[in-house]
Design an enzyme around this catalytic site. Structure first.
Site, PDB file in Angstrom:
ATOM      1  N   LYS A 112      76.914  19.917  36.332  1.00 49.46           N
ATOM      2  CA  LYS A 112      76.486  18.692  37.015  1.00 49.46           C
ATOM      3  C   LYS A 112      77.454  18.336  38.145  1.00 49.46           C
ATOM      4  CE  LYS A 112      75.241  13.913  35.746  1.00 49.46           C
ATOM      5  NZ  LYS A 112      75.174  12.959  34.612  1.00 49.46           N
ATOM      6  N   SER A 151      71.895   9.901  29.515  1.00 49.87           N
ATOM      7  CA  SER A 151      71.781  10.797  30.672  1.00 49.87           C
ATOM      8  C   SER A 151      71.732  12.274  30.345  1.00 49.87           C
ATOM      9  CB  SER A 151      72.932  10.533  31.648  1.00 49.87           C
ATOM     10  OG  SER A 151      72.729   9.336  32.347  1.00 49.87           O
ATOM     11  N   SER A 175      70.714  10.915  33.953  1.00 54.19           N
ATOM     12  CA  SER A 175      71.189  11.334  35.246  1.00 54.19           C
ATOM     13  C   SER A 175      71.445  12.835  35.366  1.00 54.19           C
ATOM     14  CB  SER A 175      72.496  10.586  35.568  1.00 54.19           C
ATOM     15  OG  SER A 175      73.500  10.906  34.627  1.00 54.19           O
TER      16      SER A 175
END
Length: 476
Positions: free
Chosen positions: A80, A179, A155
């Site tokens: 990420k 997330s 996210s």
């Protein structure tokens, strides 16, 4: 392109590397070819390092030949665009960090690298990871491979989208209100929110009790493989927990008692999500577990607590890192909401949230774990019908005839960030009418990660992930 290689499990890749029937170079080339074909449509990657990754894959190939391979040697992992990797840009999806290059490496990517994983890409995230849908002014909209009109969640949406699209073998994420589990649910992947402290962090996020980094995978076995690499104490994280290894093989779940709560007493949930959850409950019963429906009397204010806490904690961190005069006009609406909301939240407000969390904890303990249940199951998301460009500050959806908005109305994940000592796995249990997968959370007792994986692993035998069952997004 060999599409089967793109969806091969990490465990099978390692087995083939060991036997010499697959090369890390061959695997990586297949993923890169897939990414080059799909990225313009899916937009899961913020940065790519394909040429450097190819050199690493060649070194991994030699390591397997000469017997020096490490636990994840040659496995491509998409990380990420949030943790720092020394010498690499980290944007957090924000115009304010465009061009920033990290001068240190955070514990999670460091452990992946030390285990021999190849970080071939960084995945998209909403700005500062503060939305349940993955889009930003910097990177644009990330789309769900199962239905590009819908979000893969946030996210860690780029991470989950890459797994679903077959452009990575493993992926990393982080979870402060769901997330990891939100995108796992919406892409048919497996995501684990470990209990606070299980995966080390550095300041300031090691002091954030709602947040936990972690992984996503296309199977329970791959999630165990990754979790056992990234977990464990760290000399520079005072909050990190002692070593803990999740067994790769555990006893069947026959005889376990599992509580089922379809709405956590707070949420409206779409009928198709209820139906998928009941199907999973029947599968657990077929495996010999006792599943009983319960009610939780949690306060409706819980949704306010998570947003208030994000403003109090994350808003403060943003001001510390970006300065007091943050150019609000460069922020997305959802990030601006968090930054601007900080001034409206007092320490007394935060303490009120602590009291509410204790009320929720007593209710959970009294009706589940102190009542003799071994775990709780519930939906991960209230609905699959979330547009790719969903704006949580403005857009309101209808769920089972009721209006639902934002994290507080759509995500059954955040209560277990408030109650942060409980390990929670999201596993796929169905597919919605729009083609978007449906996930279920497995909540185990405090710090008992192994029980969550025991249930998930046995359930996977009867309800395999869509990828294990041979289903893939239709992206040709």
């Amino acid at each position: 392109m060999n599409l089967d290689l793109c969806y091969l499990s990490a465990r099978e890749c390692l087995n083939r590397f060991r036997r010499g029937s697959l090369s890390p170079v061959e695997l990586l080339d297949a993923l890169i070819e897939r990414a080059e074909a799909l990225e313009p449509r899916i937009n899961a990657f913020a940065f790519t390092y394909f040429e450097e990754a190819r050199e690493q894959a060649k070194r991994a190939e030699r390591a397997w030949r000469n017997g020096t391979a490490r636990p994840l040697e040659g496995i491509p992992v998409a990380v990420k665009d949030e943790p720092m990797i020394e010498g690499r840009p980290t944007s957090n999806g924000s115009l304010l960090l465009e061009g920033y290059v990290a001068d240190y490496t955070d514990p999670l990517p460091q452990r992946l690298q030390e285990a021999g994983a190849i970080i071939h890409a960084r995945t998209t995230t909403p700005e500062f990871s503060m939305s349940l849908a993955t889009w930003s002014t910097l990177w644009g909209v990330t789309r769900n491979p199962w239905n590009p009109d819908c979000t893969p969640g946030g996210s860690s949406g780029g991470a989950a989208a890459a797994l679903a699209a077959g452009t990575t073998t493993l992926a990393s994420g982080s979870d402060i209100a769901g997330s990891i589990r939100i995108p796992a649910s919406l892409t048919g992947t497996v995501g684990f929110k470990a209990p606070w402290g299980r995966i080390p962090e550095v300041y300031p996020w090691n002091r954030e009790p709602f947040a936990q980094s972690g992984g996503l995978a296309r199977s329970v076995g791959d999630m165990i493989l990754m979790q056992n690499v990234i977990a464990g104490p760290h000399p520079y994280d005072l909050c990190s927990l002692p070593a803990y290894t999740i067994p790769e093989r555990q006893a069947p779940i026959a005889g376990l008692r599992i509580a089922l709560c379809p709405d956590l007493g707070v949420f409206a949930v779409d009928p198709e999500v209820h139906q998928a959850l009941e199907g999973a409950a029947e599968a657990l019963r077929d495996l010999g577990a006792e599943v009983e429906v319960i009610d939780l009397d949690w306060p409706s204010e819980a949704g306010q607590v998570i947003m208030q806490h994000l403003m109090f904690q994350a808003g403060s961190v943003f001001h510390e890192q970006l300065g007091e005069n943050i150019p609000l006009d460069k922020l997305t609406p959802y990030a601006r909401e968090i930054v601007e909301g900080r001034d409206g939240v007092s320490f007394e407000d935060e303490k009120a949230g602590w009291r509410l969390a204790d009320t929720m904890l007593r209710e959970l303990q009294d009706k589940v774990f102190q009542a003799g249940f071994d775990a709780l199951i519930c939906p991960t998301m209230a609905t699959t019908r979330i547009p790719a460009d969903y704006d949580q500050t403005r857009d309101v959806l209808t769920v089972d005839g009721r209006p639902a908005k934002g994290i507080g109305g759509l995500c059954l994940t955040y209560p277990f960030n408030i109650l942060n000592r409980f390990p929670v796995l999201s596993v796929p249990v169905g597919i919605g009418a729009n083609g978007v997968p449906i996930g279920m959370q497995i909540v185990a007792p405090s710090y008992d990660d192994a029980t969550a994986f025991r249930i998930a692993g046995d359930l996977e035998n009867l309800l395999p992930t869509p990828y294990a069952a041979g289903r893939r997004p239709n992206l040709t």
